[in-house]
Design an enzyme around this catalytic site. Structure first.
Site, PDB file in Angstrom:
ATOM      1  N   HIS A 164      29.376  34.834  48.681  1.00 33.52           N
ATOM      2  CA  HIS A 164      28.712  33.531  48.603  1.00 33.52           C
ATOM      3  C   HIS A 164      27.814  33.445  47.363  1.00 33.52           C
ATOM      4  O   HIS A 164      26.609  33.717  47.451  1.00 33.52           O
ATOM      5  CB  HIS A 164      27.866  33.301  49.858  1.00 33.52           C
ATOM      6  CG  HIS A 164      28.642  33.059  51.096  1.00 33.52           C
ATOM      7  ND1 HIS A 164      29.087  31.814  51.475  1.00 33.52           N
ATOM      8  CD2 HIS A 164      29.073  33.915  52.062  1.00 33.52           C
ATOM      9  CE1 HIS A 164      29.741  31.899  52.620  1.00 33.52           C
ATOM     10  NE2 HIS A 164      29.753  33.167  52.989  1.00 33.52           N
ATOM     11  N   GLU A 186      26.692  30.889  46.144  1.00 35.01           N
ATOM     12  CA  GLU A 186      25.822  29.718  46.314  1.00 35.01           C
ATOM     13  C   GLU A 186      24.624  29.974  47.214  1.00 35.01           C
ATOM     14  O   GLU A 186      23.687  29.174  47.264  1.00 35.01           O
ATOM     15  CB  GLU A 186      26.632  28.556  46.897  1.00 35.01           C
ATOM     16  CG  GLU A 186      26.826  28.537  48.403  1.00 35.01           C
ATOM     17  CD  GLU A 186      27.776  29.575  48.977  1.00 35.01           C
ATOM     18  OE1 GLU A 186      28.032  29.525  50.188  1.00 35.01           O
ATOM     19  OE2 GLU A 186      28.253  30.459  48.227  1.00 35.01           O
ATOM     20  N   CYS A 219      34.318  32.066  50.449  1.00 37.95           N
ATOM     21  CA  CYS A 219      34.403  32.618  51.798  1.00 37.95           C
ATOM     22  C   CYS A 219      35.511  31.930  52.590  1.00 37.95           C
ATOM     23  O   CYS A 219      36.680  32.205  52.366  1.00 37.95           O
ATOM     24  CB  CYS A 219      33.046  32.566  52.493  1.00 37.95           C
ATOM     25  SG  CYS A 219      32.960  33.643  53.959  1.00 37.95           S
TER      26      CYS A 219
END
Length: 234
Positions: free
Chosen positions: A180, A182, A91
């Site tokens: 994202h 994660e 990002c």
């Protein structure tokens, strides 16, 4: 033992699942918090790290005056890419890499991207060592800014529905993803609550519910990306 240098920009944007997966693989994670005044090195050489990860954050990729550690972070990315070292930008990290390498980042003219958006691989992405086979996978997005002009020499690996880059390859072993991989539903919920201190709207609850429902699909999609990135380490 493999070691990754991780630049984290704020407390609510941690490594989350990526940290979990890499720690389980025995990787040492050296997290640098520029927002806490910890110095960001201008190069990986001498740091003992084998690769670089730059995480997301609410600030913009050009907000160096307000967030001065962004300048050495860009220098670190630029040097790492030029040396052919493994880099993953997430990002904001993806946007910082783009600016550092000669691209342009700004507000997306078509508006915010939030919630689950499938990864739409380009032909280059379909053969990419990090993303091959992951086309159509759900991915968490939470961004107002996008890469408006791709850096010279970079390849677009995936595109958002409006055509903006969803993933880029900057060099031999350097990638940026606008999404994202994660982010767990819990982290996503924290972002929504940070924006809505007076309480979530019905639209917020709906998008959060979709991310929560996608938990297992998200983990199944992005654990392989974490594993593949480790294969790029020297």
């Amino acid at each position: 033992m493999a070691r990754l240098l991780v630049v984290q920009h704020e407390p609510d944007a941690p490594l989350a699942w990526l940290g979990e997966w890499w720690a389980a693989a025995g990787v040492e994670l050296d997290v640098v918090r520029g927002d806490l005044g910890q110095p960001v090195p201008s190069r990986l050489a001498g740091s003992g790290a084998d690769g670089l990860v730059v995480l997301g954050g609410a600030m913009g990729a050009n907000d160096d005056a307000e967030h001065p550690w962004l300048t050495p972070t860009k220098e670190l990315v630029r040097d790492s890419v030029r040396r052919g070292l493994p880099v993953l930008g997430v990002c904001l990290g993806h946007q910082l890499a783009s600016v550092a390498l000669g691209g342009r980042v700004g507000r997306n003219p078509t508006g915010r991207t939030i919630g689950l958006v499938p990864v739409a691989l380009t032909p280059e992405g379909q053969g990419d060592p990090l993303l091959a086979g992951l086309g159509g996978s759900p991915a968490v997005h939470f961004n107002d800014d996008v890469v408006l002009d791709v850096p010279p020499g970079a390849s677009v690996l995936a595109r958002l529905p409006d055509g903006r880059p969803q993933a880029l390859r900057f060099g031999l072993r350097a990638w940026g993803v606008q999404f994202h991989p994660e982010t767990s539903p819990e982290v996503f919920a924290d972002w929504l609550r940070w924006e809505r201190p007076d309480g979530l709207t019905d639209a917020d609850r709906e998008v959060l519910a979709s991310v929560e429902a996608g938990r297992e699909a998200l983990r199944a999609a992005w654990a392989p990306l974490a594993e593949r990135f480790l294969t790029q380490l020297p």
